[in-house]
Design a protein around this motif. Structure first.
Motif, PDB file in Angstrom:
ATOM      1  N   ILE A  11       8.893 -26.075  -7.680  1.00 13.37           N
ATOM      2  CA  ILE A  11       9.357 -25.977  -9.066  1.00 13.37           C
ATOM      3  C   ILE A  11      10.544 -25.019  -9.134  1.00 13.37           C
ATOM      4  N   MET A  12      10.404 -23.904  -8.451  1.00 15.96           N
ATOM      5  CA  MET A  12      11.496 -22.924  -8.392  1.00 15.96           C
ATOM      6  C   MET A  12      12.775 -23.592  -7.911  1.00 15.96           C
ATOM      7  N   LEU A  13      12.647 -24.359  -6.834  1.00 17.31           N
ATOM      8  CA  LEU A  13      13.806 -25.032  -6.261  1.00 17.31           C
ATOM      9  C   LEU A  13      14.480 -25.932  -7.297  1.00 17.31           C
ATOM     10  N   ALA A  14      13.662 -26.653  -8.059  1.00 13.35           N
ATOM     11  CA  ALA A  14      14.222 -27.589  -9.030  1.00 13.35           C
ATOM     12  C   ALA A  14      15.074 -26.848 -10.063  1.00 13.35           C
ATOM     13  N   TYR A  15      14.588 -25.709 -10.542  1.00 15.16           N
ATOM     14  CA  TYR A  15      15.357 -24.983 -11.553  1.00 15.16           C
ATOM     15  C   TYR A  15      16.631 -24.398 -10.961  1.00 15.16           C
ATOM     16  N   VAL A  16      16.572 -23.967  -9.703  1.00 16.41           N
ATOM     17  CA  VAL A  16      17.773 -23.433  -9.069  1.00 16.41           C
ATOM     18  C   VAL A  16      18.810 -24.548  -8.907  1.00 16.41           C
ATOM     19  N   VAL A  17      18.367 -25.719  -8.460  1.00 16.41           N
ATOM     20  CA  VAL A  17      19.298 -26.839  -8.300  1.00 16.41           C
ATOM     21  C   VAL A  17      19.940 -27.178  -9.634  1.00 16.41           C
ATOM     22  N   SER A  18      19.119 -27.225 -10.668  1.00 18.34           N
ATOM     23  CA  SER A  18      19.631 -27.586 -11.986  1.00 18.34           C
ATOM     24  C   SER A  18      20.691 -26.587 -12.452  1.00 18.34           C
ATOM     25  N   ALA A  19      20.396 -25.289 -12.321  1.00 16.82           N
ATOM     26  CA  ALA A  19      21.345 -24.279 -12.773  1.00 16.82           C
ATOM     27  C   ALA A  19      22.600 -24.278 -11.908  1.00 16.82           C
ATOM     28  N   LEU A  20      22.416 -24.503 -10.599  1.00 14.34           N
ATOM     29  CA  LEU A  20      23.580 -24.565  -9.704  1.00 14.34           C
ATOM     30  C   LEU A  20      24.509 -25.712 -10.105  1.00 14.34           C
ATOM     31  N   CYS A  21      23.925 -26.843 -10.428  1.00 16.08           N
ATOM     32  CA  CYS A  21      24.733 -27.984 -10.854  1.00 16.08           C
ATOM     33  C   CYS A  21      25.523 -27.620 -12.103  1.00 16.08           C
ATOM     34  N   ALA A  22      24.852 -26.935 -13.041  1.00 14.98           N
ATOM     35  CA  ALA A  22      25.550 -26.525 -14.261  1.00 14.98           C
ATOM     36  C   ALA A  22      26.692 -25.581 -13.908  1.00 14.98           C
ATOM     37  N   GLY A  23      26.456 -24.664 -12.972  1.00 13.41           N
ATOM     38  CA  GLY A  23      27.494 -23.730 -12.551  1.00 13.41           C
ATOM     39  C   GLY A  23      28.681 -24.468 -11.937  1.00 13.41           C
ATOM     40  N   LEU A  24      28.358 -25.469 -11.117  1.00 11.66           N
ATOM     41  CA  LEU A  24      29.417 -26.254 -10.482  1.00 11.66           C
ATOM     42  C   LEU A  24      30.258 -26.954 -11.549  1.00 11.66           C
ATOM     43  N   VAL A  25      29.598 -27.529 -12.529  1.00  4.44           N
ATOM     44  CA  VAL A  25      30.325 -28.205 -13.602  1.00  4.44           C
ATOM     45  C   VAL A  25      31.166 -27.195 -14.374  1.00  4.44           C
ATOM     46  N   GLY A  26      30.635 -25.982 -14.593  1.00  4.10           N
ATOM     47  CA  GLY A  26      31.403 -24.940 -15.276  1.00  4.10           C
ATOM     48  C   GLY A  26      32.705 -24.645 -14.540  1.00  4.10           C
ATOM     49  N   VAL A  27      32.603 -24.527 -13.219  1.00  3.92           N
ATOM     50  CA  VAL A  27      33.794 -24.264 -12.404  1.00  3.92           C
ATOM     51  C   VAL A  27      34.789 -25.426 -12.538  1.00  3.92           C
ATOM     52  N   LEU A  28      34.263 -26.650 -12.474  1.00  2.34           N
ATOM     53  CA  LEU A  28      35.146 -27.822 -12.562  1.00  2.34           C
ATOM     54  C   LEU A  28      35.857 -27.877 -13.911  1.00  2.34           C
ATOM     55  N   ILE A  29      35.135 -27.470 -14.954  1.00  2.00           N
ATOM     56  CA  ILE A  29      35.733 -27.501 -16.300  1.00  2.00           C
ATOM     57  C   ILE A  29      36.897 -26.523 -16.390  1.00  2.00           C
ATOM     58  N   THR A  30      36.672 -25.314 -15.890  1.00  2.00           N
ATOM     59  CA  THR A  30      37.744 -24.317 -15.936  1.00  2.00           C
ATOM     60  C   THR A  30      38.954 -24.814 -15.145  1.00  2.00           C
ATOM     61  N   SER A  31      38.664 -25.448 -14.019  1.00  3.16           N
ATOM     62  CA  SER A  31      39.744 -26.003 -13.223  1.00  3.16           C
ATOM     63  C   SER A  31      40.479 -27.101 -13.992  1.00  3.16           C
ATOM     64  N   ARG A  32      39.717 -27.896 -14.740  1.00  4.51           N
ATOM     65  CA  ARG A  32      40.321 -29.010 -15.465  1.00  4.51           C
ATOM     66  C   ARG A  32      41.144 -28.519 -16.650  1.00  4.51           C
TER      67      ARG A  32
END
Lengths: 344, 502
Positions: A232-253
């Motif tokens: 379960i822990m892993l799932a929440y970390v993956v989810s938040a990491l994905c959000a972080g990745l999208v955040g980075v992509l947005i700033t880049s965009r």
């Protein structure tokens, strides 16, 4: 004196039932739950292409590729959480916070591009860890846990920026968005890589299988010797990491750190996952479906924009698509259940 | 109301689930003013009978009359109107509400304000109800903060508060200490003296003899004895419950156990059980008998690490064994086939393949990470075959299998893990006769292969046929252990029912 049972069946190497290759393909296609979404994507894509010359043009496809990267990566991440039977409502706010933070680290704190991205992703992972701890250790319902972050992370994003966008992001940062790989934008490539990694993890590793088991029947998984809390822990970390990745992509965009981005994106991501066949009760659904669920939403959105449909109507259409997806899923699972009952 | 007027008449009651008849009572009259005790083994039909009486269970045939009025069977509301009240072993209480609110749930305080709740009146009336059974629980406490015995008392108070004409008490004292038990029984006595019928299900035979004016014994759904307290000696009751024809059924001897200790526990304690000392040799099948609530399942779950241990030491193959979770237990070589396969063991919508491979995924994976589908299929097919699971293919969802084959899938899962110690909780519950024999063979095979097997079961015949030794639990403790040559149903039942008193 010892009458040991001797009728042990001779263990012969097992043979999976083989069917003729042609029939096998057809039955497998019919049994593929994602077939509906994939077919809809194809039909709509052809329809929009026919209705507008611009739709299938390279520049529009590239724009769709950017959008797909955003929603698709979020949908993949939240799918992990939904598979365990949870939910992550914090995605949109985490996108905003990480977008702003990466811009601040890069522009205001003067860190080079890679360290700012690295630190941002680290923070995202930390948010995931906190979610996981709340859910597993404190037993706070996932809905509430991530609702707290939904509010707090958005607030943090606004506090860092005092409400104004952070500009001055370095060129190497925005390059992330500008490069193309054989005409395919880098974010889209990242999305595809994410899909492959997620697929390998969920379908081809034992930890992925255990994740499904935790969502399917948590007590059974626990008693079968699975460390449910870690999964379960892993799932929440993956989810938040994905959000972080999208955040980075947005700033880049956008080439600025914009605190207002990502409003309501968690719902779009959840919708894509559900349309793709991820069961909200956990334990069922596949990466293929999530990818096509995200593609479907992007195709519909872009198609309606190109056809000059009012944004208000776009939302209605999206709602209807979701309704259709959920209804067919219900009917399908009921049919399957009925067929199973009839077969026994 | 005269004390000897017939108040409850049951005629031609029959109830079957599938092909098994669980209740067959042609005629039974229960008279007002009496406490009628109902005794019998687990599954003898006591709960079915009382369930019919209170409208929870609908019989296939037959009628129930309460005070001359025919009960619309299977309608709990009607039964309540006719004056029936039922104190079950599960407490239908609302945890987030206070004691007073629970006591008066659905019966707002009378003669007070209409719209707003009159809290003072509520407290007063609740207090009065609790006082009747001498309970000192505060009326403002939230029910979820109460202990199980306290909740039990509230259930009793709630039922008594309706002034029932027919009161069913399903093991009302099993969770209570001696003082509370006495208070509850006194209240029941009082109610009976006022002309009501009190039906009392009990497992403690001494208590039954003390409180009841009439003792009914059920066996396999039939009424086999109707005794006065004077006639109802312990010996006679046990014999009636067990049935003489079955009391000495012992099959052929098993494969001998090895001379090596596979598992030991000393002074093992956990919430609700212990201290327990236990030794299992490799290749030995040890049965755990005991009544419902005696702690059989708890013992198994504690050994599996699923219930945190509060004290004691365990060893596995002479090495210290200290599981903090079922994952630790599985890694150390312990497997558990739980009681409720649907909720605790199976992924119902997943295929047989995924279900049998669940406990061995790490060992099955390539470089301890990646799953190879081909390897998994080969493994699953072999495991399903070894456990004699009948399925059209290993891709068939387990939901579609029969109960017996579902259970064998769970066995397959653990056999494949090759544990040193296998824990089985009610291994044949809900399984038909043919599959039962198959499961027994699997268990014997496991022991012959050198596994130590701990089997908890409520079916004594099963344990007597299968095991080398039977340990009897009562109130969370091991009260006696029988070797195979001492096996007798009467002796085991006696130990289980009056074990606490020894």
């Amino acid at each position: 004196m010892t009458a040991a049972p001797t009728e042990t069946p001779a263990v012969t190497p097992p043979e999976p039932a083989q069917e003729p290759a042609g029939r096998r393909l057809v039955t497998r296609l019919a049994a593929t739950p994602e077939i509906g979404v994939i077919a809809t994507v194809i039909v709509l894509f052809l329809a929009f292409s026919a209705a507008s010359d611009n739709f299938a043009g390279v520049s529009n496809l590239q724009t769709m590729g950017f959008d797909l990267a955003q929603y698709g990566i979020l949908a993949l991440g939240v799918s992990f959480v939904i598979l365990t039977g949870g939910i992550d409502l914090s995605l949109g706010s985490v996108v905003a916070l990480t977008a702003v933070l990466s811009a601040w680290l890069n522009a205001s704190a003067g860190l080079p591009t890679l360290p700012s991205i690295g630190l941002t992703l680290l923070l995202a992972a930390a948010i995931g860890v906190v979610h996981g701890l709340f859910v597993t250790r404190l037993g706070v319902p996932p809905f509430v846990t991530t609702l707290i972050t939904l509010v707090a992370a958005r607030g943090a994003a606004l506090a860092i920026t005092k409400g104004f966008p952070i500009d001055g992001v370095s060129e190497s940062f925005t390059d992330l968005n500008a490069y193309r790989l054989l005409l395919v934008p880098v974010p889209t490539v990242i999305f595809i890589v994410c899909c492959v990694v997620a697929w390998v993890f969920l379908e081809r590793t034992y930890a992925g299988r255990q994740l499904y088991a935790v969502g399917g029947n948590r007590e059974a998984a626990r008693l079968a010797g699975i460390r449910t809390e870690r999964r379960i822990m892993l799932a929440y970390v993956v989810s938040a990491l994905c959000a972080g990745l999208v955040g980075v992509l947005i700033t880049s965009r956008l080439s600025v750190g914009q605190p207002g981005v990502g409003q309501g994106w968690e719902l779009t991501a959840i919708a894509a996952a559900v349309i793709g066949g991820i069961s909200l009760s956990g334990g069922a659904g596949r990466v293929v479906g999530v990818a096509f669920g995200a593609i479907l939403l992007v195709v519909i959105n872009t198609g309606l924009v190109i056809l000059h449909v009012s944004p208000y109507y776009q939302q209605i259409v999206l709602g209807l698509v979701l309704a259709v997806a959920v209804t067919t899923d219900r009917i399908r699972s009921r049919r399957l259940a009925g067929a199973r009952k009839a077969s026994t | 109301m005269t004390t000897d007027a017939t108040t409850v008449r049951l005629t031609g009651l029959r109830k079957s689930y599938g092909t098994t008849t669980v209740l067959d009572v042609p005629r039974l009259d229960l008279h007002g003013g009496q406490i009628v005790a109902l005794v019998g083994e687990n599954g003898a039909g006591k709960s079915t009978l009382t369930g019919i009486l209170s409208g929870i269970v609908r019989p296939d045939e037959g009628t129930v009359e309460i005070g001359g009025v025919a009960l619309r069977t299977g309608d709990p509301g009607h039964a309540q109107q006719l004056g029936a009240a039922h104190v079950s072993q599960e407490f239908p209480l609302v945890g987030q509400l206070s004691v007073a609110e629970n006591l008066l749930l659905g019966h707002p305080p009378t003669g007070t304000r209409r719209v707003l709740v009159d809290r003072a009146a509520q407290r007063r009336q609740a207090r009065a109800l609790l006082d009747r059974i001498g309970a000192t629980i505060g009326t403002d406490r939230l029910v979820e903060t109460l202990t199980v015995p306290q909740q039990q008392l509230i259930e009793v108070a709630k039922a008594l508060g309706r002034n029932p004409r027919v009161l069913v008490l399903d093991e009302p004292t099993s969770a209570l200490g001696p003082v509370e038990s006495a208070a509850v029984l006194a209240a029941a006595r009082e109610l009976a003296d006022a002309g009501a019928v009190v039906v009392f299900i009990g497992h403690r035979l001494d208590e039954v003899r003390e409180v009841a004016q009439r003792v009914l014994v059920l066996r396999n759904g039939r009424l086999v004895a109707d005794l006065t307290p004077g006639e109802a000696t312990e010996q006679r009751l046990v014999r009636a419950m067990v049935g003489a024809e079955l009391s000495d059924l012992v099959g052929e001897p098993r494969t001998a156990a090895q001379d090596r200790n596979a598992f030991t526990a000393s002074a093992l304690t956990a919430p609700g059980i212990g201290p327990i000392d236990l030794t299992l040799r490799a290749g030995e099948i040890l049965g755990v008998a005991g009544l419902m609530g005696s702690g059989r399942s708890r013992l198994l779950h504690t050994v599996m690490g699923a219930i945190p241990r509060t004290g004691g030491v365990m060893t596995l193959d002479d090495r210290p064994y200290d599981p903090g979770s079922p994952a630790d237990a599985a890694a150390a070589g312990v497997g558990l086939v739980p009681e409720d396969r649907k909720h605790q063991a199976l992924l119902l919508d997943d295929p047989v393949r995924r279900n049998v491979s669940l406990a061995v995924l790490p060992a099955l994976s390539v470089s301890r990470f990646f799953l190879s589908p081909r390897r998994e299929r080969a493994f699953a097919a072999e495991a399903a075959q070894a456990a004699t699971v009948k399925c059209t293919s290993i891709e068939q969802p387990v939901r579609g299998l029969s109960g017996g084959n579902q259970q064998k899938s769970v066995f397959g899962r653990w056999f494949a893990a090759r544990p040193r110690l296998l824990l089985l909780d009610e291994p044949t519950r809900g399984v038909d006769v043919g599959a039962k024999a198959g499961i027994y063979r699997l268990i014997e095979q496991a022991a012959a292969d050198g596994m130590a097997v701990l089997v908890a079961s409520s079916e004594l015949e099963e344990l007597m046929q299968l095991t080398h030794r039977i340990a009897v639990m009562s109130h969370g403790r091991l009260v006696r252990t029988f070797d195979r040559d001492q096996f007798s149903k009467e002796a085991v039942m006696t130990a289980a029912t009056i074990g606490a008193a020894r």
